[in-house]
Design an enzyme around this catalytic site. Structure first.
Site, PDB file in Angstrom:
ATOM      1  N   TRP A 371     -41.663  27.243  36.530  1.00 24.29           N
ATOM      2  CA  TRP A 371     -41.444  26.974  35.110  1.00 24.29           C
ATOM      3  C   TRP A 371     -40.554  25.756  34.901  1.00 24.29           C
ATOM      4  O   TRP A 371     -40.470  25.239  33.781  1.00 24.29           O
ATOM      5  CB  TRP A 371     -40.824  28.189  34.424  1.00 24.29           C
ATOM      6  N   ASP A 372     -39.895  25.304  35.961  1.00 27.26           N
ATOM      7  CA  ASP A 372     -39.022  24.133  35.863  1.00 27.26           C
ATOM      8  C   ASP A 372     -39.739  22.962  35.197  1.00 27.26           C
ATOM      9  O   ASP A 372     -39.144  22.199  34.428  1.00 27.26           O
ATOM     10  CB  ASP A 372     -38.555  23.695  37.251  1.00 27.26           C
ATOM     11  N   GLU A 501     -32.323  36.043  37.115  1.00 24.68           N
ATOM     12  CA  GLU A 501     -32.886  36.763  38.252  1.00 24.68           C
ATOM     13  C   GLU A 501     -31.921  37.777  38.853  1.00 24.68           C
ATOM     14  O   GLU A 501     -32.192  38.326  39.922  1.00 24.68           O
ATOM     15  CB  GLU A 501     -33.352  35.760  39.307  1.00 24.68           C
ATOM     16  N   LYS A 614     -26.979  35.595  36.234  1.00 27.38           N
ATOM     17  CA  LYS A 614     -27.046  34.485  37.184  1.00 27.38           C
ATOM     18  C   LYS A 614     -27.048  33.138  36.469  1.00 27.38           C
ATOM     19  O   LYS A 614     -26.440  32.170  36.935  1.00 27.38           O
ATOM     20  CB  LYS A 614     -28.308  34.609  38.042  1.00 27.38           C
ATOM     21  N   GLN A 615     -27.736  33.074  35.329  1.00 26.68           N
ATOM     22  CA  GLN A 615     -27.977  31.778  34.682  1.00 26.68           C
ATOM     23  C   GLN A 615     -28.279  31.967  33.204  1.00 26.68           C
ATOM     24  O   GLN A 615     -28.376  33.095  32.714  1.00 26.68           O
ATOM     25  CB  GLN A 615     -29.165  31.096  35.359  1.00 26.68           C
TER      26      GLN A 615
END
Length: 783
Positions: A371-372, A501, A614-615
């Site tokens: 998806w980046d 994640e 995580k993000q």
């Protein structure tokens, strides 16, 4: 800068230069100096082809989309687990060119060296190495080697090797080689993955050395793909060749040529390298095509290829460059240039390839597309190189057949589910909680498609590809969830993984539900537009997809009733239904050396039961669709997620910085931006050897335009809310928007908007509309 780490390379606006060769830095520097044109990628290894071990170097040459496949070993496989891997394959090396001065071989490990530099010329798209070498026997020569991966000829990589004898006249010999006994560094670059490819995965079909040309053809053991590659050579400086020798073995070929050199007169070798594969053409055409392409490149010559290369990059930088006036602006701009350079050179442009999370700079993530591309890279290309964005979107469209197959495996009778990790369009992620469960990939593709259409007005692409993509992604959202009485009849989506994640297989992930809702709205709007503007095309598409009007009504109902988790007590949007009841994270329990690598040091269950992230996840969704949230809501959610986000992904800090800028937290915004701008250039994560972090690189561009300048394109309306970091005196950037070129300058006095080309352009500035009718139009406002 927020990092204590000192810059690795000298600060320079357009160049990244290594001034001394140190073996311990070599693996990392091979990524720094990698080159690509979106088709060919080559790591920044030396022409001398030193036999470094796997901890100190990786000879890497790649073709976008060319992969090897092996059976995946599962201890316990699930239904629908991908049966075969996909790995970007390391291909035969043709860069190797050894130099001999009167029989003495040039080596940076022998003799003495002065004036050494290896420079990535980012403005021109070139790599250059310069030095003066004195051989053990006392022969001194100036050496200058230039290299490019051609944007004018996508199959060509070119090398110009210049040698000037400084204290002798004698022989200069070049020995060019083709090395086909190559393999991937799987254990080094993808240590968590327990499958190949291991060992050499190409079986030779043909290898020849004749008439100044080396040629190889080989087929992969697993995927059955064929690669052809070759090189050809000429002495461009005019000295007569006094000796030629050839050798062709099973896995290597060599061509050696010797000229008589005169002190003070340069000898110049031009070497053209070509790669082509069976993905490009029929097998029977490969050899003729490769040799014809090499012949044409020789006729063109290195100098003209370099001039064309400079032209391509000049055109890109004209729009993409961000000018910053600041005490530390040079360091920041070098980081931005480095990031944008790698983004631009890594994107596939032939409608047949995507862009990997590592570009074509290394083997990390096995070369997979994630998806980046859609969420980080495409927003940059859409406003700076829209033709490249279009090509990447067209590649996604071309993989709809595989995405439909994947949707059926997941139990959806209609629609398409794009893979989380892929090269050939099929799912390659082996761990479904962190892979296939990330259904948001469908909405990510739809978001990028919508952004492209809003920015370009490309109705042709919408008609030919876009409506079909919208329909097929929307169908999965209409099937994966349900209207729940337990949530007041709202539409709920269970058992998915959002961007974060560390929280997997959750119910009602905020980001996923929000993005799915917008996917459905975009799909409904696209269908209605096509029915009104091209009814015959809509009828044809509807017949082919078995699409019925009732689906449209269902999409509207779901979008109007999408459930978004909300915690009344804290008045924030939790990442999912269970996030607020999880055990609070205690960072003090985690040793510092384990904090950045939780999955490598702790069981997933230990990680997943804690309330931490995580993000960027919910915050990312709120940034992308900020028009749905008040400033107070954004501020309250940002404050909360600041306390629970660990930023263990390179994709995270740039997003938090954008949101911080939008709510007026400029100090935090600038700290996050600084943390991102030179992340790869200074190797903050100590893993740059495996390849670039393309998403973070693109995120730094977004941090300036979408963060500090407050640029948004929502509901087809372009808007700005510019702010100036106190560390800067001014910044300036350009964007391409619906055929026009707009320049924005933000300084101490205010913000100026100048229409350089095209028009008219309309945009909102702090909530009021501004119109620039034609080129030369200006508007200024104090901020």
């Amino acid at each position: 800068m927020t990092r204590d780490k000192q810059p690795i390379y000298p600060i320079d606006l357009w160049d990244v230069t290594e001034t001394a060769f140190l073996l311990e830095n070599n693996y990392r520097n091979e990524t720094t100096f990698s080159l690509s044109n979106g088709y060919i990628g080559t790591r920044g290894t030396f022409e001398e082809a030193y036999p470094f071990d796997e901890d100190h170097g990786l000879e890497g040459n790649f073709v976008n989309g060319f992969y090897e496949s092996v059976p995946i070993r599962y201890g316990e496989a699930n239904f629908g687990s991908p049966p075969r891997s996909q790995t970007l394959l390391n291909l035969p090396n043709l860069k190797e060119t050894k130099l001999f001065l009167d029989g003495e071989e040039f080596s940076m490990d022998a003799g003495s060296m002065k004036g050494y530099s290896r420079t990535l010329h980012m403005h021109d798209g070139l790599l250059e190495r310069k030095l003066v070498w004195t051989s053990p026997g006392g022969k001194k020569a100036a050496i200058n080697i230039r290299r490019l991966a051609s944007f004018a000829e996508k199959h060509i990589m070119a090398i110009r090797y210049e040698v000037e004898p400084l204290n002798f006249s004698g022989t200069v010999r070049f020995q060019s080689a083709l090395r086909a006994d190559v393999e991937n560094h799987t254990r080094k670059t993808n240590p968590i993955v327990d499958y190949g490819p291991f060992g050499r995965r190409l079986d030779p079909v043909k290898l020849t050395a004749a008439d100044g040309t080396l040629y190889y053809e080989g087929v992969t053991k697993g995927s059955g793909l064929t690669v052809a590659c070759g090189s050809t050579h000429r002495i461009a400086s005019g000295q007569p060749i006094i000796n030629r020798t050839y050798h062709a073995g099973a896995l290597d070929g060599r061509f050696s040529l010797t000229v008589k050199a005169v002190q003070g007169q340069s000898v110049v070798l031009e070497k053209m390298i070509c790669y082509a594969t069976s993905l490009d053409m029929d097998l029977g055409e490969l050899e003729a095509f490769t040799k014809k392409t090499l012949e044409a490149a020789v006729k063109t010559g290195y100098d003209r290829l370099e001039e064309a290369q400079k032209g391509y990059f000049r055109a890109f930088w004209q729009t993409a460059d961000i000018e910053i006036e600041s005490g530390e602006g040079l360091a920041i701009r070098q980081g931005l240039h480095f990031n944008l350079f790698h983004i631009f050179q890594s994107a596939g442009r032939d409608n047949q390839t995507g862009m990997g999370a590592k570009g074509l700079s290394g083997e990390g993530y096995e070369g997979h597309y994630f998806w980046d591309t859609e969420m980080y890279v495409l927003p940059v290309l859409i406003f700076t190189a829209p033709e490249a964005a279009r090509a990447l979107l067209r590649w996604r469209w071309s993989k709809l057949p595989q995405a439909r197959e994947r949707a059926r495996i997941l139990g959806h009778d209609k629609g398409a589910l794009f893979p989380w990790r892929t090269i050939n369009g099929q799912e390659a992620s082996t761990y479904y909680p962190l892979g296939t469960a990330q259904y948001h990939i469908n909405a990510d593709v739809a978001y990028a498609l919508s952004l492209y259409l809003q920015a370009t007005g490309d109705t042709q692409f919408l008609t030919e590809c876009g409506v079909e993509m919208f329909i097929e992604t929307a169908r999965v959202w209409a099937d994966v969830g349900s209207f729940s009485d337990r949530r007041g009849g709202k539409y709920c989506i269970c058992c998915v993984t959002g961007p974060d994640e560390y929280n997997v297989l959750v119910d009602n992930n905020f980001y996923t539900n929000l993005m799915a809702r917008e996917n459905l709205r975009h799909a409904a709007g696209a269908v209605r537009w096509l029915r009104e503007n091209a009814p015959a095309a809509m009828d044809t598409l509807a017949a082919r997809l078995d699409f019925h009007q009732e689906e449209l009504a269902l999409w509207d109902k779901i979008a109007d009733n999408m459930y978004l988790p909300y915690d009344e007590g804290s008045q924030i949007y939790p990442m999912d239904d269970g996030f607020m009841i999880r055990k609070p994270w205690d960072e003090s329990r985690i040793p510092p050396e384990k904090r950045a690598w939780l999955y490598e040091n702790y069981h997933p269950l230990f990680i997943m039961r804690h309330r931490m992230s995580k993000q960027a996840d919910a915050i990312l969704g709120m940034y992308l669709h900020s028009n749905y949230f008040s400033q107070e809501e954004l501020r309250r959610n940002y404050d909360f997620y600041q306390t629970v986000t660990l930023h263990h992904s390179s994709l995270s800090t740039c997003i938090f910085g954008i949101v911080a800028a939008g709510i007026g937290y400029m100090d935090q915004a600038y700290a996050y931006f600084s943390d991102s701008a030179r992340m790869d250039l200074d190797d903050y994560h100590n893993n740059f050897y495996a390849g670039i972090h393309a998403a973070n690189m693109a995120g730094t561009w977004q941090a300036v335009l979408n963060g500090f300048a407050g640029m948004r394109l929502q509901r087809s309306k372009l808007s700005f809310a510019p702010r100036l970091p106190e560390q800067w005196e001014s910044y300036r950037f350009q964007i391409l928007f619906r055929g026009a070129r707009l320049c924005v300058t933000v300084g101490r006095e205010g913000a100026e908007f100048v229409l350089l080309e095209g028009g008219p352009v309309r945009f909102d500035l702090f909530g009021h509309e501004v119109t620039l009718e034609r080129a030369g139009g200006r508007y200024f406002e104090k901020i």
